[in-house]
Scaffold this motif. Structure first.
Motif, PDB file in Angstrom:
ATOM      1  N   ASP A 116      -8.348  16.317  11.888  1.00  0.00           N
ATOM      2  CA  ASP A 116      -7.987  15.037  12.508  1.00  0.00           C
ATOM      3  C   ASP A 116      -6.550  15.072  13.031  1.00  0.00           C
ATOM      4  O   ASP A 116      -6.257  14.611  14.138  1.00  0.00           O
ATOM      5  CB  ASP A 116      -8.139  13.886  11.508  1.00  0.00           C
ATOM      6  CG  ASP A 116      -9.583  13.622  11.150  1.00  0.00           C
ATOM      7  OD1 ASP A 116     -10.462  14.060  11.915  1.00  0.00           O
ATOM      8  OD2 ASP A 116      -9.821  12.982  10.108  1.00  0.00           O
ATOM      9  N   GLU A 119      -6.267  17.458  16.067  1.00  0.00           N
ATOM     10  CA  GLU A 119      -6.830  16.844  17.261  1.00  0.00           C
ATOM     11  C   GLU A 119      -5.865  15.829  17.862  1.00  0.00           C
ATOM     12  O   GLU A 119      -5.742  15.713  19.085  1.00  0.00           O
ATOM     13  CB  GLU A 119      -8.154  16.141  16.932  1.00  0.00           C
ATOM     14  CG  GLU A 119      -9.277  17.077  16.544  1.00  0.00           C
ATOM     15  CD  GLU A 119      -9.825  17.855  17.729  1.00  0.00           C
ATOM     16  OE1 GLU A 119      -9.345  17.637  18.862  1.00  0.00           O
ATOM     17  OE2 GLU A 119     -10.728  18.679  17.525  1.00  0.00           O
ATOM     18  N   SER A 120      -5.182  15.096  17.016  1.00  0.00           N
ATOM     19  CA  SER A 120      -4.229  14.110  17.507  1.00  0.00           C
ATOM     20  C   SER A 120      -3.097  14.776  18.274  1.00  0.00           C
ATOM     21  O   SER A 120      -2.682  14.293  19.340  1.00  0.00           O
ATOM     22  CB  SER A 120      -3.678  13.286  16.333  1.00  0.00           C
ATOM     23  OG  SER A 120      -2.809  12.282  16.785  1.00  0.00           O
ATOM     24  N   SER A 123      -4.422  16.196  21.633  1.00  0.00           N
ATOM     25  CA  SER A 123      -4.671  15.193  22.673  1.00  0.00           C
ATOM     26  C   SER A 123      -3.428  14.963  23.522  1.00  0.00           C
ATOM     27  O   SER A 123      -3.525  14.714  24.729  1.00  0.00           O
ATOM     28  CB  SER A 123      -5.125  13.875  22.044  1.00  0.00           C
ATOM     29  OG  SER A 123      -4.074  13.257  21.320  1.00  0.00           O
ATOM     30  N   ILE A 141      -9.772  23.710  21.121  1.00  0.00           N
ATOM     31  CA  ILE A 141      -8.729  22.765  20.763  1.00  0.00           C
ATOM     32  C   ILE A 141      -7.353  23.226  21.231  1.00  0.00           C
ATOM     33  O   ILE A 141      -6.464  22.410  21.466  1.00  0.00           O
ATOM     34  CB  ILE A 141      -8.712  22.539  19.231  1.00  0.00           C
ATOM     35  CG1 ILE A 141      -7.762  21.396  18.855  1.00  0.00           C
ATOM     36  CG2 ILE A 141      -8.340  23.816  18.494  1.00  0.00           C
ATOM     37  CD1 ILE A 141      -7.833  21.013  17.397  1.00  0.00           C
ATOM     38  N   LEU A 412     -15.331  13.023  14.527  1.00  0.00           N
ATOM     39  CA  LEU A 412     -15.422  14.107  15.498  1.00  0.00           C
ATOM     40  C   LEU A 412     -16.338  13.754  16.649  1.00  0.00           C
ATOM     41  O   LEU A 412     -16.410  14.474  17.631  1.00  0.00           O
ATOM     42  CB  LEU A 412     -15.912  15.384  14.819  1.00  0.00           C
ATOM     43  CG  LEU A 412     -14.893  16.085  13.930  1.00  0.00           C
ATOM     44  CD1 LEU A 412     -15.507  17.346  13.358  1.00  0.00           C
ATOM     45  CD2 LEU A 412     -13.634  16.417  14.687  1.00  0.00           C
ATOM     46  N   ASP A 416     -12.652  12.863  19.611  1.00  0.00           N
ATOM     47  CA  ASP A 416     -12.673  14.227  20.136  1.00  0.00           C
ATOM     48  C   ASP A 416     -14.103  14.626  20.406  1.00  0.00           C
ATOM     49  O   ASP A 416     -15.036  13.952  20.016  1.00  0.00           O
ATOM     50  CB  ASP A 416     -12.044  15.203  19.142  1.00  0.00           C
ATOM     51  CG  ASP A 416     -12.626  15.066  17.758  1.00  0.00           C
ATOM     52  OD1 ASP A 416     -11.983  14.401  16.944  1.00  0.00           O
ATOM     53  OD2 ASP A 416     -13.715  15.594  17.500  1.00  0.00           O
ATOM     54  N   HIS A 419     -16.617  21.535  20.493  1.00  0.00           N
ATOM     55  CA  HIS A 419     -15.976  22.659  21.163  1.00  0.00           C
ATOM     56  C   HIS A 419     -16.962  23.377  22.062  1.00  0.00           C
ATOM     57  O   HIS A 419     -18.167  23.256  21.932  1.00  0.00           O
ATOM     58  CB  HIS A 419     -15.432  23.642  20.130  1.00  0.00           C
ATOM     59  CG  HIS A 419     -16.429  24.674  19.700  1.00  0.00           C
ATOM     60  ND1 HIS A 419     -17.520  24.360  18.942  1.00  0.00           N
ATOM     61  CD2 HIS A 419     -16.500  25.990  19.976  1.00  0.00           C
ATOM     62  CE1 HIS A 419     -18.229  25.450  18.733  1.00  0.00           C
ATOM     63  NE2 HIS A 419     -17.648  26.454  19.353  1.00  0.00           N
ATOM     64  N   SER A 452     -13.024  20.492  20.051  1.00  0.00           N
ATOM     65  CA  SER A 452     -12.128  20.564  21.202  1.00  0.00           C
ATOM     66  C   SER A 452     -11.825  19.165  21.677  1.00  0.00           C
ATOM     67  O   SER A 452     -12.328  18.193  21.135  1.00  0.00           O
ATOM     68  CB  SER A 452     -12.767  21.375  22.334  1.00  0.00           C
ATOM     69  OG  SER A 452     -13.781  20.611  22.940  1.00  0.00           O
ATOM     70  N   LEU A 453     -11.040  19.088  22.736  1.00  0.00           N
ATOM     71  CA  LEU A 453     -10.668  17.784  23.274  1.00  0.00           C
ATOM     72  C   LEU A 453     -11.284  17.563  24.643  1.00  0.00           C
ATOM     73  O   LEU A 453     -10.678  17.017  25.528  1.00  0.00           O
ATOM     74  CB  LEU A 453      -9.135  17.681  23.360  1.00  0.00           C
ATOM     75  CG  LEU A 453      -8.464  17.740  21.999  1.00  0.00           C
ATOM     76  CD1 LEU A 453      -6.999  17.443  22.142  1.00  0.00           C
ATOM     77  CD2 LEU A 453      -9.093  16.763  21.038  1.00  0.00           C
TER      78      LEU A 453
END
Length: 457
Positions: A116, A119-120, A123, A141, A412, A416, A419, A452-453
């Motif tokens: 988490d 991912e932040s 981003s 990611i 997830l 986000d 992937h 991934s984003l």
């Protein structure tokens, strides 16, 4: 001059060669941990899973360059990795779990994977990449391809890439390596060429010369098994593959052999293309310091809500879900979302719902806020709104199908996306069910555990 181009770049002329950037974060998970704990900078850091109480199987997700000097590698069993690099810190951030026997003169730090949080951070990087390029293809990611042909020129491509690197370092706090080349495969190899914090530019006409001395493992798409087979054929370098008769390669590897031959010669006609339609649009913004006052937080929420609603309109997307994010110190990620009765294009509604969802954080100290719209539909339809439904409040998500996310937990499937397996010809065969995903800097292909984003702008 096209908006977003570097000063002095004349885009009226025709561009004969594509300009592709491959951006790859350096030891991304470890870099994120150092953002959270600056005292880890310059120290050996191992990020993984399987060394927490009750876990018996696990592997290294990434190791900092300092840790690699001790022989720690990505995808290595966590137990053997920590034998090479005994932990100086406890296996969790909870002081109650600290083991005093592990705090003496030991050599490194271990941190469990915190997707988490990663991912932040990612981003924020993704947002910069989309501002710097017209076409972005997110691979995982921590890496992406950019087509910047319309943003810069070969004469100043190194300056443009330096600008991207500097923005990410300055605004996010992590380092990336960038490779620039006319093809995707050459750009990928170039980004790995001078890690960490590398910048390698391979201009048109230089690809064959750049690739020729590289070992066959470095040809894009060649894994350890293929490399061994190529060596059995007497092919040690990319230059060897480039000048060999392609027929034996095709006999041994099928059509993949022909592709290896072309990649070794610098031929790659793949275009940088986004991975299909996005699942959500989101924007985030961090405050210089954590903010407790309500007004600046709501002002930012309204600004972000307007931005994502505008993005949806420009992309011709309707949305069924509105969500907010509040990141509280030290770095706890909280998300809230609300489902709508139907797909809409209604900026005022997005702002209203975002304010309502954020209300529980009104008096809390917040370091970052975000707004997103999700469950997108792309169709040529008239603008829809919920004006006709406003007599009924928008319902909360049905817990049977869309449970609300608990505080401190980011879904997830929400903030986000999943992937992409990557576009290597040969993937690593580690058991994803028992090992964590490694970040791309570790040399292994992302496994299904790594998000991934894709859905971020």
């Amino acid at each position: 001059m096209v908006e977003g181009s570097l000063p002095g770049v004349d885009r009226e002329r025709e561009t004969d060669e594509r300009i592709v950037c491959h951006v790859d974060a350096d030891c991304f998970y470890a870099s994120c941990e150092r953002l959270r704990e600056p005292e880890l900078r310059g120290e050996p850091v191992v990020v993984g899973m399987g060394y927490e109480p009750g876990d018996t199987i696990g592997a290294v997700a990434t190791a900092s360059y300092e840790a690699r000097e001790f022989g720690v590698e990505s995808a290595q069993a966590i137990s053997s990795a920590l034998e090479r690099l005994p932990r100086r810190a406890a296996l969790s951030r909870d002081a109650d779990d600290h083991d005093p026997d592990l705090t003496r003169e030991e050599t490194g730090f271990y941190r469990p994977v915190d997707m988490d949080y990663y991912e932040s951070i990612a981003s924020e990087v993704r947002e910069i990449l989309h501002e710097c390029a017209d076409v972005v293809r997110e691979v995982s990611i921590d890496e992406a391809y950019l087509d910047v042909t319309e943003r810069t020129a070969w004469e100043v491509a190194d300056g443009f890439a330096r600008h991207v690197k500097d923005r990410i370092r300055r605004e996010v706090g992590v380092t990336v390596s960038v490779g620039v080349a006319p093809t995707m495969s050459a750009a990928k190899i170039a980004s790995d060429f001078d890690k960490p914090d590398g910048l390698t530019v391979v201009r048109p006409g230089e690809i064959r010369e750049f690739l020729a001395p590289l070992e066959v493992e470095l040809i894009h798409g060649v894994g350890p098994v293929t490399a061994r087979e190529l060596r059995e054929m007497g092919l040690e370098t990319a230059g060897d593959v480039a000048v060999t008769d392609p027929e034996p390669l095709i006999d041994r590897f099928g059509e993949r052999g022909r592709e290896l031959y072309q990649r070794a010669r610098g031929n790659d006609d793949r275009q940088v293309e986004p991975k299909g339609e996005p699942k959500s649009f989101s924007r985030e913004s961090a405050f210089p310091e954590p903010v407790s006052e309500a007004e600046p937080k709501y002002d930012q929420i309204e600004t972000l809500a307007g931005a994502v609603a505008d993005r949806a309109q420009r992309e011709g997307a309707l949305y069924r879900t509105v969500g907010v994010k509040a990141v509280t110190p030290p770095y706890d990620v909280n998300t809230r979302e609300r489902s709508l009765p139907g797909p809409v294009d209604d900026p005022e509604l997005v702002e209203r719902i975002a304010r309502d969802l954020f209300a529980e954080f009104e008096s809390e100290s917040v370091r970052k806020v975000g707004v997103r719209v999700a469950n997108l539909e792309f169709a040529a339809v008239d603008q829809a709104s919920l004006d006709g439904w406003d007599s009924q409040p928008a319902p909360e998500p049905d817990e049977s199908t869309s449970p609300p996310v608990e505080a401190g937990q980011a879904s997830l499937d929400g903030w986000d996306g999943q992937h992409e397996a990557g576009d290597a010809l040969e993937s690593n065969t580690n058991d994803a069910s028992s090992q964590p995903a490694t970040d791309g800097d570790g040399g292994t292909s992302p496994s299904n555990g790594q998000a991934s984003l894709t859905d971020f702008e």
